[in-house]
Design a protein around this motif. Structure first.
Motif, PDB file in Angstrom:
ATOM      1  N   ARG A 281      21.361 -12.301  88.906  1.00 18.23           N
ATOM      2  CA  ARG A 281      22.271 -13.074  88.062  1.00 18.23           C
ATOM      3  C   ARG A 281      22.932 -12.136  87.054  1.00 18.23           C
ATOM      4  NH1 ARG A 281      21.411 -18.993  85.342  1.00 18.23           N
ATOM      5  NH2 ARG A 281      23.127 -18.848  83.861  1.00 18.23           N
ATOM      6  N   PRO A 282      24.261 -11.986  87.088  1.00 21.42           N
ATOM      7  CA  PRO A 282      24.917 -10.924  86.295  1.00 21.42           C
ATOM      8  C   PRO A 282      24.841 -11.126  84.790  1.00 21.42           C
ATOM      9  CG  PRO A 282      26.543 -12.260  87.465  1.00 21.42           C
ATOM     10  CD  PRO A 282      25.216 -12.674  87.982  1.00 21.42           C
ATOM     11  N   ASP A 283      24.979 -12.379  84.305  1.00 14.76           N
ATOM     12  CA  ASP A 283      24.958 -12.562  82.849  1.00 14.76           C
ATOM     13  C   ASP A 283      23.580 -12.250  82.273  1.00 14.76           C
ATOM     14  OD1 ASP A 283      23.871 -14.730  84.136  1.00 14.76           O
ATOM     15  OD2 ASP A 283      24.726 -16.244  82.800  1.00 14.76           O
ATOM     16  N   GLN A 284      22.553 -12.595  83.008  1.00 18.36           N
ATOM     17  CA  GLN A 284      21.187 -12.308  82.570  1.00 18.36           C
ATOM     18  C   GLN A 284      20.918 -10.810  82.562  1.00 18.36           C
ATOM     19  OE1 GLN A 284      18.083 -15.066  84.028  1.00 18.36           O
ATOM     20  NE2 GLN A 284      16.952 -13.250  84.651  1.00 18.36           N
ATOM     21  N   ARG A 285      21.425 -10.098  83.570  1.00 15.91           N
ATOM     22  CA  ARG A 285      21.239  -8.653  83.635  1.00 15.91           C
ATOM     23  C   ARG A 285      21.991  -7.963  82.491  1.00 15.91           C
ATOM     24  NH1 ARG A 285      17.333  -6.177  85.579  1.00 15.91           N
ATOM     25  NH2 ARG A 285      17.488  -7.419  87.482  1.00 15.91           N
ATOM     26  N   LEU A 286      23.210  -8.417  82.202  1.00 15.05           N
ATOM     27  CA  LEU A 286      23.991  -7.829  81.107  1.00 15.05           C
ATOM     28  C   LEU A 286      23.285  -8.050  79.767  1.00 15.05           C
ATOM     29  CD1 LEU A 286      27.569  -8.901  82.236  1.00 15.05           C
ATOM     30  CD2 LEU A 286      26.764  -6.547  81.983  1.00 15.05           C
ATOM     31  N   MET A 287      22.693  -9.228  79.602  1.00 10.31           N
ATOM     32  CA  MET A 287      21.984  -9.479  78.361  1.00 10.31           C
ATOM     33  C   MET A 287      20.777  -8.565  78.227  1.00 10.31           C
ATOM     34  SD  MET A 287      19.837 -12.695  76.969  1.00 10.31           S
ATOM     35  CE  MET A 287      19.154 -12.589  75.301  1.00 10.31           C
ATOM     36  N   GLU A 288      20.061  -8.347  79.327  1.00 10.46           N
ATOM     37  CA  GLU A 288      18.863  -7.505  79.278  1.00 10.46           C
ATOM     38  C   GLU A 288      19.196  -6.090  78.818  1.00 10.46           C
ATOM     39  OE1 GLU A 288      16.561  -5.466  82.692  1.00 10.46           O
ATOM     40  OE2 GLU A 288      15.580  -7.406  82.446  1.00 10.46           O
ATOM     41  N   VAL A 289      20.346  -5.555  79.245  1.00  9.15           N
ATOM     42  CA  VAL A 289      20.701  -4.182  78.877  1.00  9.15           C
ATOM     43  C   VAL A 289      21.443  -4.116  77.553  1.00  9.15           C
ATOM     44  CG1 VAL A 289      20.740  -3.443  81.281  1.00  9.15           C
ATOM     45  CG2 VAL A 289      22.859  -4.218  80.215  1.00  9.15           C
ATOM     46  N   GLY A 290      21.609  -5.273  76.866  1.00 12.85           N
ATOM     47  CA  GLY A 290      22.180  -5.257  75.523  1.00 12.85           C
ATOM     48  C   GLY A 290      23.655  -5.529  75.432  1.00 12.85           C
ATOM     49  N   LEU A 291      24.321  -5.847  76.556  1.00 14.11           N
ATOM     50  CA  LEU A 291      25.763  -6.119  76.543  1.00 14.11           C
ATOM     51  C   LEU A 291      25.972  -7.623  76.412  1.00 14.11           C
ATOM     52  CD1 LEU A 291      26.826  -3.639  79.386  1.00 14.11           C
ATOM     53  CD2 LEU A 291      26.901  -3.277  76.909  1.00 14.11           C
ATOM     54  N   TRP A 292      25.770  -8.147  75.209  1.00  8.18           N
ATOM     55  CA  TRP A 292      25.756  -9.598  75.017  1.00  8.18           C
ATOM     56  C   TRP A 292      27.151 -10.209  75.077  1.00  8.18           C
ATOM     57  CZ3 TRP A 292      21.503 -11.426  71.089  1.00  8.18           C
ATOM     58  CH2 TRP A 292      20.266 -10.973  71.540  1.00  8.18           C
ATOM     59  N   ASP A 293      28.168  -9.527  74.574  1.00  6.93           N
ATOM     60  CA  ASP A 293      29.534 -10.068  74.651  1.00  6.93           C
ATOM     61  C   ASP A 293      29.963 -10.216  76.103  1.00  6.93           C
ATOM     62  OD1 ASP A 293      29.681 -10.178  71.911  1.00  6.93           O
ATOM     63  OD2 ASP A 293      30.653  -8.223  71.713  1.00  6.93           O
ATOM     64  N   GLU A 294      29.696  -9.179  76.891  1.00  7.71           N
ATOM     65  CA  GLU A 294      30.027  -9.245  78.316  1.00  7.71           C
ATOM     66  C   GLU A 294      29.201 -10.322  79.016  1.00  7.71           C
ATOM     67  OE1 GLU A 294      29.342  -6.665  76.565  1.00  7.71           O
ATOM     68  OE2 GLU A 294      30.731  -5.000  76.918  1.00  7.71           O
TER      69      GLU A 294
END
Length: 610
Positions: A522-535
Motif C-alpha cells: 500500500r503506497p500511502d502507508q509505505r510513504l508514511m513509514e519512511v517519513g514522507l507524510w505530505d506525499e
C-alpha cells in the motif's frame, strides 16, 4: 578543523541531497526574514511608544508621574534591545547552518555510497543462494554446498567445535531494490552443515528487521478536523496520516499473534482447565502492545489482504482480508503446525464522542486445538482513546471477555477494570475465574493487560458477606500464583518508532512473492513509514477516490442486473460466508487456496486496489 576535509568539494553531491539541504536552508532563511519583519515592526512601534511617552513627560509636571513614565520608557527601550538580540541570534544560527551545509552534503553522499554497496552485495549473495537452492532441490542427496565471496564483502565465519558437526556461518545484511522504488532489507544467515556421511547441506535462515525510520515531529490540530464529526463513525471521517501509525488494521489483527507460544503450550495441555488458563492469558496479551499506541491503523481498502508466514520461526501462517468497507470488517485465519487453528471475523464500530474515541470490535474469535478438538470462542473488549482535545492521549481497555470452551463447556470471565482517578486498584487490572462445565471454580486469574497474567489454583471456597445487591460474596483460598504470561520489553528507541513491539516492527517489512493486494504494497502507508507524510496524504486521497469510483461502478452494475443483486456485491477472494456449526453465527471463513496460489504465483483473481 581541517578546511579541506570539511569543504566537501572533492566529491560530487547527489542532486536529491543537494535539493534537501538547500530546501532546509531556504526554510531557515524564510523564517529569519519573517523574524526581521517582526523586528522592524517592533522597532517602529517601540520608537512611537517612546515618543508618546516623552511628550507625556513634557506635559506632566508631577514628579511621581514623570518617574512612572520614565520607568515605562526604560522598559520599552529594553524590549527593543531584546528584539535586536533575538534577531542577531537567529542570524548567527543561519550562519552556522550554512557553514555546516557542505559537511552534511558529504555525509549524505557517503551514506548513499554505502547503501549502494550493500545492495550490490546482498543481490549477489541472493543470486548465489537461489542457484544453490535449485541445485540442492534437483539432487538433495548428493549435492555438496559451496559458496564464494568477493574480497570486499563483509562476512563473519565461525568455526565448529571439535567432535561436533562441522559448520560455517556466513552473515550478511543489505538491501535489494524491487519495482516501485522500495527496498527489501534482508539479513541472511547461510549455514553449511557437514553430516556424518561427509555431505554438506545448506540451510538459510532470515532474520527480521529490528527498526524503522524515526517518526517525524509533525504537529496537527486534531480538534480542527474532528469538531464537526462528534457522534459519527470514525471510519467515515477523512483523516490525514498524521493520526495514523504505518500499519493497517489487518496487520494490527495479525499482531494478536505476538504471544503465539501461549497457544503452543496450551496445545500440549492434558487438562482442559489448564488449557483455558493459557487461552485466557493469550486473549489478554493481545492488548499489551496498545498501551502507548494511541494512533489509529490505516483502514484497509476493500479486498486488501495481509499474510504473515512464520512457519520457520513459530510454526504458523496467517492470512487476513478486508471483506467489507462499510461497515469495515476483516476476516482472519491462522493455521499452526504446533496443534491449533485460529480464525475470526471482526467488524469495527467506532465513535467519536468529543473528548474521547471508542472502538468496539464486534464478532467472535475462534480457536480449536487439533489433538483434543477443544473449541474456544470469545470476543474483544472496548478500547477508548482519551484526551482527544486537550492533554496527552492515553488508551484504556474496559469490559468483559467471556471465553467458552464449546466442547467441554468450561468458561472464564475476564473483567477489564476501567481506569478511575479515585480507584485504589492497580491501573489496567484484569481479573477472572475459570470454571468447569458444572460451574465449579478451579482457578483465579489476575494481572494487568499491559504487563502480565498469573493463575492461582483454588483449594477451597466459602460464602462471605459484602456482596452487591444483597448477594453473598464468594471467598476463595488459593495456592501461590503461577506466571502464565509476561510482556516482552519494547525494543530500543521504541518511543521514536510509534512504540512498536518487536513483531510490529517486522509486519510492514517488504516481502517477495506476496499478493498484489497485500498491505505491505500500500503506497500511502509505505510513504508514511519512511517519513514522507505530505506525499502519503496525497496518495491516501488517491486510493480513497479510486475505492469510491469502484463502489459506484458496482452499484451501477447491480442496478442494471436483472437479478437486482445487493448494492455491496463484492465477493472476497479468500473468504466466504458460512454458518458456524457450534455457535450458529454467520461469518466469513477461510475458503482456502491462498498459499497454493502463492506457490504458483497465480494472483489472477486479485483485484487491482493500489
Amino acid at each position: 578543523p581541517n578546511r579541506h576535509n570539511d569543504s566537501g568539494d572533492e566529491t560530487p553531491v547527489p542532486q536529491e541531497d543537494r535539493a534537501l539541504t538547500q530546501g532546509a536552508l531556504h526554510s531557515l532563511a524564510t523564517k529569519l526574514e519573517d523574524l526581521s519583519t517582526c523586528n522592524e515592526l517592533i522597532g517602529k512601534h517601540g520608537a512611537a511608544l517612546q515618543r508618546s511617552l516623552s511628550e507625556l513627560e513634557d506635559l506632566r509636571g508631577s514628579t511621581e508621574g514623570t518617574d512612572k513614565v520614565k520607568a515605562v520608557n526604560e522598559r520599552a527601550t529594553l524590549f527593543r534591545i531584546t528584539s535586536n538580540a533575538m534577531i542577531n541570534a537567529c542570524r548567527d544560527f543561519l550562519d552556522v547552518a550554512e557553514s555546516h551545509s557542505r559537511r552534511w552534503q558529504k555525509a549524505l553522499h557517503y551514506e548513499r555510497e554505502q547503501r549502494h554497496h550493500l545492495e550490490e552485495t546482498i543481490e549477489q549473495l541472493a543470486k548465489q543462494h537461489n542457484s544453490l537452492e535449485r541445485a540442492w532441490r534437483e539432487n538433495p542427496t548428493s549435492y555438496t554446498g559451496e559458496t564464494s565471496l568477493d574480497e570486499n564483502e563483509e562476512a563473519e565465519f565461525f568455526d565448529a567445535m571439535e567432535d561436533a558437526p562441522s559448520f560455517i556461518t556466513v552473515t550478511t545484511t543489505g538491501n535489494i531494490r524491487h519495482k516501485g522504488s522500495s527496498y527489501v532489507k534482508y539479513t541472511y544467515i547461510f549455514c553449511y552443515l557437514k553430516d556424518t556421511s561427509g555431505t554438506n547441506q545448506m540451510q538459510l535462515r532470515r532474520t527480521r528487521r529490528s527498526r524503522i525510520p524515526d517518526k517525524p515531529n509533525y504537529s496537527l490540530n486534531l480538534w480542527s478536523i474532528m469538531k464537526n464529526c462528534i457522534g459519527k463513525d470514525l471510519s467515515k471521517i477523512p483523516m490525514p496520516v498524521n493520526f495514523n501509525e504505518p500499519l493497517s488494521m489487518l496487520q494490527r489483527l495479525t499482531e494478536d499473534l505476538e504471544y503465539s507460544e501461549l497457544l503452543d503450550r496450551a496445545a500440549r495441555c492434558d487438562s482442559s482447565l489448564d488449557q483455558m488458563c493459557l487461552v485466557a492469558a493469550f486473549s489478554v496479551s493481545s492488548y499489551s502492545t496498545t498501551v502507548h499506541r494511541t494512533a489509529k491503523p490505516f483502514n484497509p481498502l476493500l479486498g486488501e489482504t495481509y499474510e504473515l508466514d512464520r512457519l520457520e520461526e513459530y510454526g504458523y501462517r496467517s492470512i487476513s482480508e478486508q471483506v467489507s468497507h462499510h461497515p469495515p470488517a476483516a476476516a482472519h485465519h491462522v493455521a499452526s503446525e504446533r496443534g491449533w487453528t485460529l480464525w475470526q471475523h471482526i467488524t469495527i464500530d467506532s465513535k467519536f464522542r468529543g473528548k474521547y474515541i471508542s472502538v468496539m470490535p464486534l464478532g467472535n474469535i475462534h480457536l480449536q486445538f487439533h489433538a483434543s478438538g477443544n473449541h474456544y470462542v470469545w470476543s474483544k473488549v472496548t478500547s477508548t482513546v482519551h484526551n482527544i482535545i486537550v492533554g496527552k492521549l492515553w488508551i484504556d481497555q474496559s469490559g468483559d471477555i467471556d471465553i467458552v470452551n464449546t466442547t467441554t463447556k468450561d468458561t472464564c470471565r475476564l473483567k477489564f477494570s476501567p481506569y478511575s482517578y479515585f480507584s485504589r486498584e492497580v491501573p489496567r487490572k484484569v481479573t477472572g475465574v475459570v470454571e468447569d462445565g458444572e460451574g465449579t471454580a478451579h482457578y483465579i486469574l489476575s494481572g494487568t493487560w499491559d504487563d502480565k497474567m498469573e493463575s492461582a489454583k483454588i483449594v477451597e471456597s466459602s460464602r462471605g458477606c459484602g456482596g452487591s445487591e444483597g448477594k453473598q460474596k464468594t471467598v476463595y483460598q488459593t495456592l501461590q500464583p503461577k506466571l502464565l504470561w509476561k510482556k516482552y520489553p519494547l525494543p530500543d528507541n521504541a518511543e521514536n518508532m510509534h512504540y512498536f513491539s518487536a513483531l510490529a516492527l517486522t509486519l510492514n517489512e517488504p516481502e517477495e512473492g506476496i499478493a498484489p493486494t497485500d498491505s505491505r504494497l500500500r503506497p500511502d502507508q509505505r510513504l508514511m513509514e519512511v517519513g514522507l507524510w505530505d506525499e502519503a496524504n496525497i496518495e491516501k486521497q488517491r486510493l480513497e477516490d479510486h475505492q469510491r469510483m469502484e463502489r459506484k461502478r458496482r452499484e451501477a452494475q447491480a442496478n442494471q442486473s436483472t437479478c437486482r443483486q445487493d448494492v455491496e456485491s463484492y465477493q472476497p477472494v479468500w473468504f466466504e460466508k458460512r454458518t458456524d456449526e457450534n455457535t450458529g453465527e454467520s461469518s466469513y471463513m477461510y475458503r482456502g487456496g491462498y498459499w497454493e496460489a502463492k506457490e504458483r504465483q497465480d494472483w489472477s483473481h486479485c483485484p487491482e486496489i493500489f
